[in-house]
Design a protein around this motif. Structure first.
Motif, PDB file in Angstrom:
ATOM      1  N   TYR A 392      91.965  51.440  34.357  1.00  0.00           N
ATOM      2  CA  TYR A 392      92.052  51.794  33.118  1.00  0.00           C
ATOM      3  C   TYR A 392      91.777  50.889  31.955  1.00  0.00           C
ATOM      4  O   TYR A 392      92.409  49.282  32.016  1.00  0.00           O
ATOM      5  CB  TYR A 392      93.389  53.495  33.645  1.00  0.00           C
ATOM      6  N   GLY A 393      91.762  51.625  30.504  1.00  0.00           N
ATOM      7  CA  GLY A 393      91.914  50.598  29.181  1.00  0.00           C
ATOM      8  C   GLY A 393      90.907  50.231  29.049  1.00  0.00           C
ATOM      9  O   GLY A 393      89.673  49.462  29.219  1.00  0.00           O
ATOM     10  N   LEU A 394      91.003  48.805  28.429  1.00  0.00           N
ATOM     11  CA  LEU A 394      89.936  47.824  27.909  1.00  0.00           C
ATOM     12  C   LEU A 394      89.780  47.398  29.288  1.00  0.00           C
ATOM     13  O   LEU A 394      90.300  46.462  30.201  1.00  0.00           O
ATOM     14  CB  LEU A 394      90.943  46.867  26.734  1.00  0.00           C
ATOM     15  N   ALA A 395      88.655  46.784  29.289  1.00  0.00           N
ATOM     16  CA  ALA A 395      87.431  45.838  29.755  1.00  0.00           C
ATOM     17  C   ALA A 395      86.869  44.850  29.738  1.00  0.00           C
ATOM     18  O   ALA A 395      85.895  45.807  29.108  1.00  0.00           O
ATOM     19  CB  ALA A 395      86.858  47.294  30.769  1.00  0.00           C
ATOM     20  N   ALA A 396      86.592  43.871  29.720  1.00  0.00           N
ATOM     21  CA  ALA A 396      85.473  42.751  29.373  1.00  0.00           C
ATOM     22  C   ALA A 396      84.236  43.859  30.679  1.00  0.00           C
ATOM     23  O   ALA A 396      84.116  42.962  31.481  1.00  0.00           O
ATOM     24  CB  ALA A 396      86.008  41.302  30.045  1.00  0.00           C
ATOM     25  N   LEU A 397      83.286  44.617  29.883  1.00  0.00           N
ATOM     26  CA  LEU A 397      82.286  45.023  30.440  1.00  0.00           C
ATOM     27  C   LEU A 397      81.732  43.976  30.520  1.00  0.00           C
ATOM     28  O   LEU A 397      79.963  44.206  31.038  1.00  0.00           O
ATOM     29  CB  LEU A 397      81.782  46.057  29.812  1.00  0.00           C
ATOM     30  N   ASP A 398      81.491  42.647  29.440  1.00  0.00           N
ATOM     31  CA  ASP A 398      80.151  41.884  29.650  1.00  0.00           C
ATOM     32  C   ASP A 398      80.221  40.819  30.416  1.00  0.00           C
ATOM     33  O   ASP A 398      79.309  39.822  30.536  1.00  0.00           O
ATOM     34  CB  ASP A 398      80.339  41.410  27.497  1.00  0.00           C
ATOM     35  N   GLU A 399      81.579  40.602  30.752  1.00  0.00           N
ATOM     36  CA  GLU A 399      80.944  39.242  31.683  1.00  0.00           C
ATOM     37  C   GLU A 399      81.102  40.615  33.141  1.00  0.00           C
ATOM     38  O   GLU A 399      81.359  41.285  33.714  1.00  0.00           O
ATOM     39  CB  GLU A 399      82.704  39.498  32.126  1.00  0.00           C
ATOM     40  N   VAL A 400      79.814  39.278  33.445  1.00  0.00           N
ATOM     41  CA  VAL A 400      79.423  39.718  35.124  1.00  0.00           C
ATOM     42  C   VAL A 400      80.276  39.688  36.876  1.00  0.00           C
ATOM     43  O   VAL A 400      79.961  40.633  37.467  1.00  0.00           O
ATOM     44  CB  VAL A 400      77.867  39.145  35.665  1.00  0.00           C
ATOM     45  N   ASP A 401      80.761  38.668  36.854  1.00  0.00           N
ATOM     46  CA  ASP A 401      81.307  38.155  37.626  1.00  0.00           C
ATOM     47  C   ASP A 401      82.699  39.252  37.318  1.00  0.00           C
ATOM     48  O   ASP A 401      83.415  39.124  36.690  1.00  0.00           O
ATOM     49  CB  ASP A 401      81.957  37.028  37.875  1.00  0.00           C
ATOM     50  N   MET A 402      83.282  39.041  38.702  1.00  0.00           N
ATOM     51  CA  MET A 402      84.393  40.505  39.242  1.00  0.00           C
ATOM     52  C   MET A 402      85.751  39.874  38.527  1.00  0.00           C
ATOM     53  O   MET A 402      86.458  39.466  37.691  1.00  0.00           O
ATOM     54  CB  MET A 402      84.113  40.631  40.187  1.00  0.00           C
ATOM     55  N   THR A 403      86.030  38.697  39.267  1.00  0.00           N
ATOM     56  CA  THR A 403      87.025  37.630  38.846  1.00  0.00           C
ATOM     57  C   THR A 403      87.331  37.139  37.004  1.00  0.00           C
ATOM     58  O   THR A 403      88.304  37.712  36.271  1.00  0.00           O
ATOM     59  CB  THR A 403      87.227  36.334  39.328  1.00  0.00           C
ATOM     60  N   ALA A 405      86.048  38.924  34.681  1.00  0.00           N
ATOM     61  CA  ALA A 405      85.561  40.327  34.310  1.00  0.00           C
ATOM     62  C   ALA A 405      88.040  40.534  33.946  1.00  0.00           C
ATOM     63  O   ALA A 405      87.611  40.872  33.043  1.00  0.00           O
ATOM     64  CB  ALA A 405      85.107  41.262  34.489  1.00  0.00           C
ATOM     65  N   MET A 406      87.890  40.346  35.121  1.00  0.00           N
ATOM     66  CA  MET A 406      89.647  40.992  34.702  1.00  0.00           C
ATOM     67  C   MET A 406      90.017  39.798  34.129  1.00  0.00           C
ATOM     68  O   MET A 406      91.520  40.200  33.278  1.00  0.00           O
ATOM     69  CB  MET A 406      90.373  40.377  36.319  1.00  0.00           C
ATOM     70  N   ASP A 407      90.025  38.174  34.176  1.00  0.00           N
ATOM     71  CA  ASP A 407      90.459  37.093  33.032  1.00  0.00           C
ATOM     72  C   ASP A 407      89.877  37.700  32.473  1.00  0.00           C
ATOM     73  O   ASP A 407      90.779  37.134  31.071  1.00  0.00           O
ATOM     74  CB  ASP A 407      90.122  35.872  33.405  1.00  0.00           C
ATOM     75  N   ALA A 408      88.727  37.558  31.760  1.00  0.00           N
ATOM     76  CA  ALA A 408      88.074  38.139  30.029  1.00  0.00           C
ATOM     77  C   ALA A 408      89.454  38.871  29.447  1.00  0.00           C
ATOM     78  O   ALA A 408      89.501  39.273  28.466  1.00  0.00           O
ATOM     79  CB  ALA A 408      86.983  38.122  30.171  1.00  0.00           C
ATOM     80  N   THR A 409      89.302  40.052  30.515  1.00  0.00           N
ATOM     81  CA  THR A 409      90.239  41.472  29.748  1.00  0.00           C
ATOM     82  C   THR A 409      91.421  41.300  29.312  1.00  0.00           C
ATOM     83  O   THR A 409      92.081  41.348  28.445  1.00  0.00           O
ATOM     84  CB  THR A 409      90.580  42.266  31.188  1.00  0.00           C
ATOM     85  N   ARG A 410      92.592  39.914  29.967  1.00  0.00           N
ATOM     86  CA  ARG A 410      93.713  40.639  30.080  1.00  0.00           C
ATOM     87  C   ARG A 410      93.579  38.713  28.747  1.00  0.00           C
ATOM     88  O   ARG A 410      94.430  39.254  28.194  1.00  0.00           O
ATOM     89  CB  ARG A 410      94.773  39.364  31.304  1.00  0.00           C
ATOM     90  N   GLN A 411      92.610  38.298  28.741  1.00  0.00           N
ATOM     91  CA  GLN A 411      92.493  37.081  27.155  1.00  0.00           C
ATOM     92  C   GLN A 411      92.532  37.715  26.346  1.00  0.00           C
ATOM     93  O   GLN A 411      92.940  37.301  25.189  1.00  0.00           O
ATOM     94  CB  GLN A 411      91.524  35.998  27.417  1.00  0.00           C
ATOM     95  N   ARG A 412      91.817  38.768  25.750  1.00  0.00           N
ATOM     96  CA  ARG A 412      91.512  39.478  25.451  1.00  0.00           C
ATOM     97  C   ARG A 412      92.365  40.673  25.247  1.00  0.00           C
ATOM     98  O   ARG A 412      92.736  41.309  23.515  1.00  0.00           O
ATOM     99  CB  ARG A 412      89.860  40.325  25.161  1.00  0.00           C
ATOM    100  N   GLY A 413      92.695  41.634  25.900  1.00  0.00           N
ATOM    101  CA  GLY A 413      93.655  42.321  25.697  1.00  0.00           C
ATOM    102  C   GLY A 413      95.462  42.453  25.542  1.00  0.00           C
ATOM    103  O   GLY A 413      95.754  42.875  24.577  1.00  0.00           O
TER     104      GLY A 413
END
Lengths: 578, 495
Positions: A392-403, A405-413
């Motif tokens: 749920y919430g923000l998701a870094a959908l531009d990142e392909v790799d699962m891990t 994407a998780m890191d980028a979401t947290r960095q940005r969110g």
């Protein structure tokens, strides 16, 4: 009979008294549209001598947003006002003041009006007095209470767009009590902060001086009640996040005992410290809210199985013989002289009402802040792990790799403060550091609690300042986390010990900025806090003073509303800047 | 326990092998560990058994499943563990998409139990038992399942099913007391048998309800401290556990013999290549940052509660095996076979109670009933042949109503139709002929038409008697009472 009224003359802005009757009459006319006037046996004028009437309460300015919760209840039950009218009044107040105060992340005008209409149907039944106790009363919810179908962000961009499919237990209980939800109040991100400047959306301004902070983290909830944008609001207090903004905004704010109120559906910051509590104008409103939300919840294993007393039944019992402890340690060096003076005067007022004062010592409270800043970030670092964009919430959908994407979401969110605390907490829990930090903090926690147990062996409540300072200028502490953390030096030990604490308005400093008195109670003894706080506010009038901004907007609103007719005064779905 | 006193049978002559197993077993409960969702996720469409709690939605809180806690304590008692009065849940923090909250609720320093032991068959000495320490049995929650997919266009993505997230998971941590791969297999069978006896877990490895990680290390004989430990994961059958350990022992021994050094790491078993490969080095190992779960109060288990749970323990496999051997005077092999599962043992004892013939019951079950189970893949409580059927059959034999020759036919009929043997015998006229007059004629006919056999008999050839009995049985379509036929033949031939 409730409804002993504080003298209206103590309010600011009483100059409007002269021409005030007209809007009230106009409003009566509007009530006719809702079919609530002239019901059999309930002629409007009939109860004038027995009850506080609309004219008494709102006649001066016609401003329903100045009502306390028990006053609003009284008028609603006696059909002197309608819930729809009251909802329009606060929504109008939001419209008029929100650009300056910015209390809300989301305003739910349509839902509020729908709930108000339902409340009017209930109140229009044969026995309006039998309706649930908050029927038709507008409430603002801090944006970390999950609300079915309404975005819940916890003040963070990482939860932007998160629409819970469930109500927090407190929301469900307020709903069942008939409350009308006007919106989701702004807050420091994940309740981390003391100024509401850490919101991922926008800062909230203090209605008493919009260049100053309202306190935090429940700054939106406090400012909303202070500005008349809601009659009541709900916040959370992890280290002072209800009491400090209540103090800075001159409203009543209660942090209940840990375990008194369910945390289910409340976005967690620090699970062993978080507690839900109310804001209100006047103590009785907070008692009404606590009555509705307190008690064991099968969904929260940390709620206590104790019965909830009837708070309003003892609230007028006075303070004769009440033993008040005053801890020297809480009158610290960094305290503003006006704050200390006003708090000591407040204690003096209580003694003049029959309470006795006793010095107590809470030596370990000195370590409260240090303890808190280990435990709270440690728990937060774990609680905030779930926000990774997968569910749920923000998701870094531009990142392909699962891990990644998780890191980028947290960095940005996450904003800076959550990131800072995640790092602090992660460090404190790390292998090799756990004993030195987390374990030691828990040990000190036990000592802080023992201090309070010791003190409460000989006193009934403890009186202290809430915040060492009045509301500070926006931006003044934002780059100095330690200075910000010190805002909560007098409130944090109460959370660490799991005790209840209340902040009640106790005056204004030389700049006209509000100061609060903190009363700390024994575990699960909120009733005594309400009783002492109520006795104090009955003897004073600080709680009746409104910020000029609210007063002015309120009287404008009542004129406008009278001119427009209540049916057309719908507020915005969202605050224009939200 | 260091296990240095055990005479291990390490394949590496210069090294002692040290093995400890960590077993995860899903606990059979109606609902999940911390919410009301059904934990029976097998076969359910993906993401249908979920709620805010097991999805890790903001603000959701766990509430403990008492049944799962009791199952864990009962298991710990069966494994001879101590049950501390005070225990608690902790958070184990790590990030992976299948972990809904970013932490797993588990138990760290104060689990529900500690310091137990388990006896298992010593694979090196048939009939002997070995004992291994049980470090602890604790309770935690299962994770979601991830499926990594490549679609027809070649794009890869991962699918997540949250149904399994939050299913109660018991972890049984064994002391490093095992010394061979076969011991590990035997230990694992013993653990599984106990879990199934207790009914706390299906313990089916192929369903993922029973998982095993193995810690394997080598050390020079006589050395007190352990060698660097390698954790081997991803084994999905008993066989692969044994094979993975065997592989790992050889790999480590060869590496050491070549002057290499074992690095502490996690390795994964690749079943189709029959090797282990590096998954994660020690440097990359997680720091789980355990701390007490603030959303759950500590659990107090008073002594009286421990005793109440202890009283619920069924007779365990070892005790049952011993009792069977003693009470029914059977070999330990037979006792072992009959106590493989609690259901089979109960089946046996019910049959004994109804038939009064333990030896026959044991024979029929170990021979025929197990054959039927093996052939059909059915469980003992799923077949139509109940203990009542089997006891009926035994009584028909014991009373001479049918002969041992007819019995198999009656059994097959009962197995396939569920009819009682007594009824089958009646309906199909399979009753044994014990009527002397009727048999006398058949015996006379057999003597008359087999002069050579008669001559052989009289010449002292013992086999001739068997031939004549066979002839009579053939004439009576197997219904002749063999004892009576024998007697009548002797009378007429010797008379």
């Amino acid at each position: 009979m409730h409804g002993t009224l504080s003298p209206l003359s103590s309010r600011k802005g009483d100059g409007a008294r002269g021409g005030a009757f007209c809007p009230a009459i106009a409003a009566h006319g509007m009530l006719g549209e809702f079919g609530l006037m002239g019901a059999p046996g309930q002629p409007a004028g009939h109860t004038r001598h027995m009850h506080v009437t609309r004219e008494h309460l709102v006649g001066i300015s016609g401003d329903l947003t100045a009502l306390t919760a028990p006053e609003a209840r009284d008028l609603l039950v006696r059909r002197q006002i309608s819930a729809t009218e009251l909802a329009h009044a606060v929504l109008g107040q939001i419209e008029r003041t929100e650009s300056q105060v910015r209390s809300f992340i989301t305003v739910t005008a349509d839902e509020a009006l729908a709930q108000a209409r339902a409340a009017d149907v209930a109140l229009g039944g044969s026995d309006p007095g039998a309706t649930p106790p908050l029927t038709g009363i507008p409430v603002a919810l801090k944006d970390l209470f999950c609300t079915t179908g309404v975005q819940t962000t916890a003040g963070s961009r990482i939860l932007e767009g998160f629409i819970p499919p469930y109500d927090a237990t407190v929301v469900a209980r307020l709903r069942a009590a008939g409350a009308v939800f006007v919106g989701k109040a702004n807050m420091d991100e994940f309740a981390m902060g003391s100024s509401t400047e850490n919101s991922g959306y926008h800062p909230t301004h203090n209605p008493w001086d919009v260049s100053r902070v309202p306190g935090g983290s429940s700054g939106g909830s406090a400012a909303a009640v202070s500005a008349g944008q809601a009659i009541l609001s709900l916040g959370t207090d992890t280290g002072g996040s209800i009491r400090q903004p209540a103090s800075l905004c001159s409203v009543t704010g209660l942090k209940p005992t840990y375990g008194r109120v369910s945390r289910y559906g409340v976005v967690a910051f620090a699970s062993s410290l978080d507690q839900v509590g109310p804001f209100s104008i006047g103590v009785e409103g907070s008692a009404m809210v606590l009555q509705a939300i307190a008690g064991a919840d099968p969904m929260d294993a940390t709620t206590a199985p104790f019965a909830v007393p009837d708070y309003r039944s003892t609230i007028r019992d006075g303070v004769k013989g009440l033993r008040i402890g005053v801890p020297a340690e809480y009158f610290t060096a960094g305290m503003e002289p006006d704050v200390e003076r006003l708090v000591r005067e407040a204690i003096q007022t209580l003694t003049s009402l029959g309470a006795t004062v006793h010095p107590v010592s809470l030596p370990y409270s000195e370590h409260g802040l240090a303890t808190y800043y280990i435990i709270a970030p440690a728990e937060a670092s774990s609680n905030l792990s779930r926000y990774n964009g997968i569910k749920y919430g923000l998701a870094a959908l531009d990142e392909v790799d699962m891990t990644r994407a998780m890191d980028a979401t947290r960095q940005r969110g996450f904003g800076n403060e959550p990131k800072r605390r995640i790092m602090l907490g992660t460090y404190a829990l790390s292998s090799g550091y756990y004993d030195a930090y987390y374990r030691k903090a828990q040990q000190v926690r036990t000592l802080i609690k023992a201090d309070f147990d010791n003190a409460f062996a000989s006193v009934d409540v403890i009186a202290a300042p809430v915040s060492p300072t009045v509301a500070f200028k926006m931006g003044a502490r934002i780059d100095d986390p330690l200075a910000m953390y010190l805002s909560d030096v007098c409130t944090i030990p109460v959370n660490v010990a799991g005790l209840p604490g209340i902040s009640v308005p106790c005056g204004f400093d030389h700049q006209g900025l509000p100061v609060g008195l903190q009363l700390i109670g024994k575990a699960f003894d909120e009733a005594t806090l309400f009783r002492a706080a109520f006795a104090y506010e009955e003897a004073t009038s600080f709680h009746r003073q409104r910020p000029p901004l609210a007063e002015q907007a309120g009287s404008e609103g009542s004129v406008n509303q009278a001119a427009m007719g209540a049916g057309k005064a719908g507020g915005p779905q969202r605050a224009p800047h939200a | 326990m260091t296990g240095t006193h055990h005479a291990g049978t390490s394949p590496a002559t210069d090294y002692e092998v040290v093995i400890g197993l960590e077993v995860h077993a899903q606990v059979v409960t109606e609902s999940k560990m911390f919410c009301g969702c059904s934990s029976r996720y097998s076969g359910a469409p993906p993401n249908t058994l979920v709620c805010p709690v097991c999805l890790g939605m903001p603000g959701s809180l766990p509430v403990m499943n008492r049944t799962a806690v009791e199952a864990t304590i009962i298991t710990a008692l069966a494994l001879n563990c101590e049950i501390p009065e005070f225990s608690k849940f902790d958070r184990k923090n790590y990030n992976y998409p299948d972990l809904m909250k970013g932490y797993q609720i588990s138990q760290f320093d104060l689990p529900f139990s500690q310091a137990g032991w388990l006896e298992f068959d010593d694979p090196a000495n048939p009939g002997q038992m070995r004992r291994a320490g049980i470090t602890r049995v604790h309770l935690e929650e299962d994770t979601a399942t991830l499926k990594h997919v490549r679609d027809s266009s070649g794009e890869t993505y991962s699918l997540m099913d949250v149904n399994r997230a939050g299913v109660p998971l018991m972890e049984i941590v064994g002391d490093p007391d095992l010394r061979t791969a076969d011991e590990a297999g035997s230990y694992l069978r013993a653990v599984r048998q106990i879990l199934r006896y207790l009914g706390v877990s299906t313990a089916n490895m192929d369903e993922g309800a029973f998982r095993c990680d193995a810690n394997v290390s080598l050390r020079p004989w006589g050395q007190a401290e352990y060698g660097a430990k390698v954790e081997v994961k991803n084994m999905n059958s008993f066989r692969s556990v044994v094979r993975a350990i065997e592989f790992e022992i050889v790999r480590q021994r060869d590496l050491l013999d070549a002057g290499g050094r074992i690095v502490q790491e996690t390795r994964g078993w690749v079943d189709d290549r029959a090797i282990t490969v590096t998954q994660r080095s020690k440097e990359a190992a997680h720091d789980y940052r355990y701390f007490p779960e603030p959303d759950l109060p500590p659990i107090i288990t008073p002594e009286a509660e421990v005793e109440r749970l202890r009283s619920l323990l069924p007779e365990l496999p070892d005790a049952k095996r011993q009792r069977f051997a003693d009470a029914y005077r059977m070999t330990s092999d037979i006792a072992d076979t009959l106590t493989q599962t609690r259901a089979l043992a109960e089946y046996f004892e019910q049959t004994v109670n109804l038939s009064g013939n333990a030896r026959a019951a044991a024979n029929w079950i170990t021979r025929d009933v197990l054959r039927i189970l093996g052939a059909t893949g059915a469980e003992i409580d799923q077949i139509l042949l109940t203990p009542a059927h089997l006891a009926d059959l035994i009584k028909l034999l014991d009373t001479g109503t049918i002969s041992g020759r007819t019995a198999p036919e009656v059994l097959e009929e009962a197995v396939s139709t569920g009819s009682m043997p007594r009824e089958i015998v009646q309906q199909r006229g399979l009753g044994q002929v014990s009527d002397t007059d009727a048999l006398t004629t058949a015996v006379a006919d057999a003597i008359a038409s087999n002069p050579k056999a008669v001559a052989d008999y009289r010449a002292g050839k013992a086999t001739a008697m068997g031939f004549l009995v066979g002839a009579v049985m053939k004439a009576t379509r197997g219904k002749g009472n063999p004892g009576l036929v024998n007697e009548l033949l002797k009378q007429q031939l010797d008379g």
